[in-house]
Design a protein around this motif. Structure first.
Motif, PDB file in Angstrom:
ATOM      1  N   HIS A 142       1.999  -2.373   1.435  1.00 42.46           N
ATOM      2  CA  HIS A 142       1.667  -1.748   0.151  1.00 42.46           C
ATOM      3  C   HIS A 142       0.982  -0.394   0.349  1.00 42.46           C
ATOM      4  O   HIS A 142       1.284   0.568  -0.355  1.00 42.46           O
ATOM      5  CB  HIS A 142       0.785  -2.664  -0.692  1.00 42.46           C
ATOM      6  CG  HIS A 142       0.410  -2.067  -2.001  1.00 42.46           C
ATOM      7  ND1 HIS A 142       1.319  -1.926  -3.032  1.00 42.46           N
ATOM      8  CD2 HIS A 142      -0.747  -1.545  -2.450  1.00 42.46           C
ATOM      9  CE1 HIS A 142       0.722  -1.351  -4.061  1.00 42.46           C
ATOM     10  NE2 HIS A 142      -0.535  -1.108  -3.732  1.00 42.46           N
ATOM     11  N   ARG A 194       6.366  -4.292  -7.343  1.00 38.51           N
ATOM     12  CA  ARG A 194       5.097  -3.611  -7.600  1.00 38.51           C
ATOM     13  C   ARG A 194       5.043  -3.211  -9.071  1.00 38.51           C
ATOM     14  O   ARG A 194       5.907  -2.508  -9.570  1.00 38.51           O
ATOM     15  CB  ARG A 194       4.965  -2.380  -6.707  1.00 38.51           C
ATOM     16  CG  ARG A 194       3.648  -1.668  -6.884  1.00 38.51           C
ATOM     17  CD  ARG A 194       3.400  -0.511  -5.932  1.00 38.51           C
ATOM     18  NE  ARG A 194       4.492   0.443  -5.901  1.00 38.51           N
ATOM     19  CZ  ARG A 194       5.255   0.669  -4.853  1.00 38.51           C
ATOM     20  NH1 ARG A 194       5.082  -0.008  -3.744  1.00 38.51           N
ATOM     21  NH2 ARG A 194       6.204   1.570  -4.895  1.00 38.51           N
ATOM     22  N   ILE A 197       1.104  -6.973  -7.835  1.00 36.93           N
ATOM     23  CA  ILE A 197       2.130  -6.712  -6.827  1.00 36.93           C
ATOM     24  C   ILE A 197       2.421  -8.011  -6.084  1.00 36.93           C
ATOM     25  O   ILE A 197       1.562  -8.893  -5.982  1.00 36.93           O
ATOM     26  CB  ILE A 197       1.719  -5.601  -5.833  1.00 36.93           C
ATOM     27  CG1 ILE A 197       0.354  -5.889  -5.227  1.00 36.93           C
ATOM     28  CG2 ILE A 197       1.742  -4.249  -6.488  1.00 36.93           C
ATOM     29  CD1 ILE A 197      -0.103  -4.881  -4.210  1.00 36.93           C
TER      30      ILE A 197
END
Length: 135
Positions: free
Chosen positions: A63, A100, A105
């Protein structure tokens, strides 16, 4: 690695983490770990909670890289499946962003031995947050 990447933090050094690659199109990162002998259980393999740490690390960095180091996930839930005993020594992990959104997420991680055998899998549901500097 730069910009405060995976190997730059004390917990990551303990796990022997090193950046390998990032595929921006797939939002997938590959990290290498070197599980130290101090992670060994009496059975001779890496302790399960420490395996979860490897997977948490690779999912989080997926991420971070997917957001150009602007965000970091704050975990709400992590699930892990241990498929085979995880050996001491070199390991390869892949983490990816599955979906996301602005408020949540979904991440996924896999841990392999050097031969490419899948050892463990994980998923995480997290909140995207501004990335802390660690200073």
């Amino acid at each position: 690695m730069s910009r405060g990447d995976a190997g730059d933090f004390p917990h990551a050094r303990l796990m022997g983490v090193a950046f390998d690659s990032f595929d921006a199109e797939r939002e997938e990162i590959t990290l290498r770990f070197n599980a130290p002998d101090s992670f060994r259980t009496p059975r001779g393999f890496v302790q399960g909670g420490l395996v979860a740490g490897f997977l948490d690390e690779v999912m989080g960095w997926a991420h971070v890289w997917a957001t150009d180091h602007e965000e970091a996930p704050l975990n709400l839930e992590i699930a892990m499946s241990l498929l085979k005993p995880v050996p001491i020594g070199p390991l390869v992990a892949k983490g990816r962003v599955i979906r996301r959104g602005k408020r949540v997420i979904f991440l996924e991680g896999e841990l392999f031995d050097e031969a490419g055998t899948l050892l463990a899998r994980s998923t995480s549901t997290a909140i995207p947050t501004p990335r802390p500097t660690g200073d």
